[in-house]
Structure formats: structure tokens, C-alpha cells
Design an enzyme around this catalytic site. Structure first.
Site: not given
Length: 180
Positions: A126, A110, A108, A106, A26, A123, A90
Site C-alpha cells: 500500500e 504500520d 500507510d 497517515d 479516518r 502494508d 502508524n
């Protein structure tokens, strides 16, 4: 080799988030630096263009203050909404800055913090999936779990970016720099 640079107050920079495998995750197109040192970067943005890894774009909905620290494996976004300040945290590598952008990986996990102080770890599925797919080392897993604990302590103790004075000082500084 990437030449590191410290962003200067008032400078506008990009923020680039990567995944562990090196792929871009991102990009925030514009963040105004409020404080830049070797260890801490604090910035502000409002209605900023964000580009996702699949090239989709969106614009942030509210003013935000972002907090990065070189010694912790997390960063914090303080979002100013009508009903109060929300935090999106994050779990990530410590940041690096070069002439292109502020960058981090990142990881994953959060934590979302609500105006009433309640928070939720998000998450985890994830994270487990990406840990297998991208071969996160056991060392990284231990570091990230430890930093989840540190982050939760900061939230509960209202430390760092969760301190009421932090919000007041840096929001005012952002307004002043942006001439709001």
C-alpha cells in the site's frame, strides 16, 4: 492558517487522520486527553466511534492509550485485550492540534506488536502504491524509513509507549479520569 492549540488534561478531542493528498482518512470521535504538551499528547479511549473516509463507521472494541510525539513520524495505539497489550503503530507525520482536532497524515506503513514482543511491518505494498499515486517525495520516504528504524528500536528496547511503566501509569490515569 491553522491556529495550533495544546489540548488540556481531561479534555475530549477528535483525532483526524489524513492522507498525503489532503483527503480525510479516518476520524476517532472521542479521545480523553491524559497529557498534553507542545511535544507529546497522550490520550485514552474506549468503544469510540470511528468514521472511515467512505463514511463507514465502526466502534473500537477495547480500551486504548494513544501516543503522539511532535518530533517523530509515527504514533502508537496501545490496545488492552484479554490476552495482553497489543500495539498498532502508524507511520505518520508529526501531529498538530487545533480547536477542531488532533491531526496527522497517515503514511500507510504500520507496525503491529504482539503481547510477546514480536512485531511485523505491515502494508508495504500500500505504501509503494500510494507513494507513486500521491507523489511522496524522496525526502518523505527517507524520513519514514528512518522512523521505521527508530520505532523498531523503541519496541526492542521497550522505550516510550512500549515501556511497562508507561502502560501502567497511563491506563490508571485514564481509569481515574473516566471514573472506571
Amino acid at each position: 492558517m491553522v491556529k495550533e492549540s495544546i489540548p488540556k488534561e481531561g479534555q475530549t478531542i477528535k483525532i483526524q487522520s489524513y492522507k498525503h493528498d489532503g483527503n480525510i482518512h479516518r476520524v476517532w470521535s472521542e479521545t480523553t486527553i491524559l497529557k498534553g504538551t507542545e511535544h507529546v499528547v497522550i490520550g485514552g479511549n474506549d468503544h469510540t466511534l470511528v468514521t472511515e473516509s467512505d463514511s463507514r463507521t465502526w466502534i473500537t472494541r477495547e480500551p486504548a492509550i494513544v501516543y503522539f510525539h511532535s518530533e517523530f513520524w509515527f504514533n502508537v495505539i496501545c490496545m488492552f485485550r484479554e490476552d495482553g497489550v497489543y500495539y498498532y503503530c502508524n507511520l505518520s507525520s508529526p501531529f498538530v492540534c487545533d480547536d477542531e482536532a488532533l491531526k496527522y497524515i497517515d503514511y500507510d506503513l504500520d507496525i503491529k506488536v504482539y503481547p510477546n514482543g514480536k512485531y511485523h511491518l505491515l502494508d508495504e505494498d500500500e505504501y509503494e502504491q500510494h507513494m507513486r499515486q500521491m507523489n511522496y517525495s524522496s525526502d518523505i520516504d527517507v524520513i519514514l524509513r528512518r522512523n521505521v528504524d527508530i520505532l523498531q528500536q523503541w519496541i526492542e528496547q521497550k522505550k516510550g509507549p512500549f515501556a511497562p511503566d508507561f502502560i501502567k501509569v497511563w491506563r490508571e490515569r485514564y481509569k481515574k479520569i473516566r471514573n472506571y
